[in-house]
Design an enzyme around this catalytic site. Structure first.
Site, mmCIF file in Angstrom:
data_model
loop_
_atom_site.group_PDB
_atom_site.id
_atom_site.type_symbol
_atom_site.label_atom_id
_atom_site.label_comp_id
_atom_site.label_asym_id
_atom_site.label_seq_id
_atom_site.Cartn_x
_atom_site.Cartn_y
_atom_site.Cartn_z
ATOM 1 N N ASN A 45 0.972 2.923 -11.693
ATOM 2 C CA ASN A 45 -0.378 2.428 -11.394
ATOM 3 C C ASN A 45 -1.229 2.433 -12.661
ATOM 4 O O ASN A 45 -1.100 3.306 -13.521
ATOM 5 C CB ASN A 45 -1.026 3.213 -10.260
ATOM 6 C CG ASN A 45 -1.078 4.706 -10.454
ATOM 7 O OD1 ASN A 45 -0.245 5.275 -11.136
ATOM 8 N ND2 ASN A 45 -2.056 5.349 -9.857
ATOM 9 N N GLU A 47 -5.194 2.082 -13.661
ATOM 10 C CA GLU A 47 -6.561 2.090 -13.125
ATOM 11 C C GLU A 47 -7.555 1.549 -14.129
ATOM 12 O O GLU A 47 -7.307 1.546 -15.343
ATOM 13 C CB GLU A 47 -6.927 3.521 -12.700
ATOM 14 C CG GLU A 47 -6.002 4.027 -11.595
ATOM 15 C CD GLU A 47 -6.446 5.339 -10.971
ATOM 16 O OE1 GLU A 47 -7.287 6.047 -11.563
ATOM 17 O OE2 GLU A 47 -5.929 5.645 -9.872
ATOM 18 N N CYS A 56 -1.619 -1.249 -8.404
ATOM 19 C CA CYS A 56 -0.649 -0.260 -7.935
ATOM 20 C C CYS A 56 0.675 -0.378 -8.702
ATOM 21 O O CYS A 56 1.027 -1.450 -9.209
ATOM 22 C CB CYS A 56 -0.351 -0.467 -6.457
ATOM 23 S SG CYS A 56 -1.714 -0.148 -5.359
ATOM 24 N N GLU A 58 3.641 -0.540 -7.559
ATOM 25 C CA GLU A 58 4.577 -1.503 -6.967
ATOM 26 C C GLU A 58 4.300 -2.915 -7.483
ATOM 27 O O GLU A 58 5.216 -3.680 -7.775
ATOM 28 C CB GLU A 58 4.445 -1.511 -5.442
ATOM 29 C CG GLU A 58 4.789 -0.199 -4.765
ATOM 30 C CD GLU A 58 3.598 0.739 -4.606
ATOM 31 O OE1 GLU A 58 2.737 0.800 -5.518
ATOM 32 O OE2 GLU A 58 3.524 1.427 -3.589
ATOM 33 N N CYS A 89 0.633 0.480 -0.150
ATOM 34 C CA CYS A 89 -0.611 0.012 0.473
ATOM 35 C C CYS A 89 -0.397 -1.385 1.069
ATOM 36 O O CYS A 89 0.603 -2.061 0.789
ATOM 37 C CB CYS A 89 -1.747 0.010 -0.546
ATOM 38 S SG CYS A 89 -1.722 -1.412 -1.654
ATOM 39 N N CYS A 92 0.132 -4.313 -1.439
ATOM 40 C CA CYS A 92 1.480 -4.326 -2.031
ATOM 41 C C CYS A 92 2.517 -4.797 -1.022
ATOM 42 O O CYS A 92 3.446 -5.523 -1.372
ATOM 43 C CB CYS A 92 1.842 -2.944 -2.565
ATOM 44 S SG CYS A 92 0.944 -2.532 -4.064
HETATM 45 N N1 THU Z 1 -1.445 3.533 -5.601
HETATM 46 C C1 THU Z 1 -0.252 2.990 -5.984
HETATM 47 O O1 THU Z 1 0.006 2.790 -7.180
HETATM 48 N N2 THU Z 1 0.652 2.693 -5.034
HETATM 49 C C2 THU Z 1 0.504 2.966 -3.708
HETATM 50 O O2 THU Z 1 1.396 2.668 -2.925
HETATM 51 C C3 THU Z 1 -0.721 3.608 -3.224
HETATM 52 C C4 THU Z 1 -1.817 3.738 -4.224
HETATM 53 C C5 THU Z 1 -2.406 3.914 -6.636
HETATM 54 C C6 THU Z 1 -3.628 3.044 -6.764
HETATM 55 C C7 THU Z 1 -4.610 4.021 -7.404
HETATM 56 O O3 THU Z 1 -4.397 4.030 -8.807
HETATM 57 C C8 THU Z 1 -4.185 5.368 -6.862
HETATM 58 O O4 THU Z 1 -2.859 5.214 -6.382
HETATM 59 C C9 THU Z 1 -5.070 5.898 -5.742
HETATM 60 O O5 THU Z 1 -5.237 4.946 -4.741
#
Ligand code: THU
Length: 132
Positions: A45, A47, A56, A58, A89, A92
């Site tokens: 991920n 940010e 994310c 994925e 999520c 994704c």
């Molecule tokens: N996140 C992911 O990378 N994948 C997921 O399946 C769920 C959430 C990340 C997004 C964000 O950087 C952090 O987790 C919190 O939501």
């Protein structure tokens, strides 16, 4: 569906997690996407200070693969907090479904794995056939 090494794939997801850019949520995620040709493309991920721009793990793995011409996929492994399973999520699930509706989704908590089919996790999915 080709046979593949689930433990190898989850190890790659755990390895990708170390590159997570999660300075706002501190929720570190790694993903490893297995292509039909055997290639494994990883993602973490990423940010943003403008939170909504966050991507994310994925989707990073999927877009990396697609942008390299890799378009057919077998499975994706996802790793987040040790001891906990992290399901993908909704956004994704949709993007993965658009490119690989039969994908296996492997969740790892670092010790154990759980396996799902993407089309079970996204029932009644919107898909390109609806676009006409
Ligand atoms: N996140 C992911 O990378 N994948 C997921 O399946 C769920 C959430 C990340 C997004 C964000 O950087 C952090 O987790 C919190 O939501």
């Amino acid at each position: 569906m080709k046979k593949y090494d689930i433990n190898n794939l989850t190890q790659k997801a755990l390895g990708a997690r170390q590159f997570s850019q999660a300075k706002y949520s501190h929720f570190e995620v790694g993903a490893a996407l297995l292509a039909e040709n055997g290639t494994i493309v990883t993602g973490c991920n990423v940010e943003s200070s403008s939170y909504g721009l966050t991507v994310c793990a994925e989707r990073v793995a999927l877009t990396k693969a697609l942008s390299e011409g890799i378009t057919k996929f077998t499975a994706i492994a996802i790793a987040a907090k040790d001891g906990e399973f992290c399901p993908p999520c909704g956004a994704c699930r949709q993007l993965l479904y658009d490119y690989a509706p039969d994908l296996d989704i492997i969740l790892t908590n670092g010790k154990e794995n759980k396996k799902y089919k993407l089309n079970d996790l996204l029932p009644l999915a919107f898909e390109d056939t609806q676009l006409g």
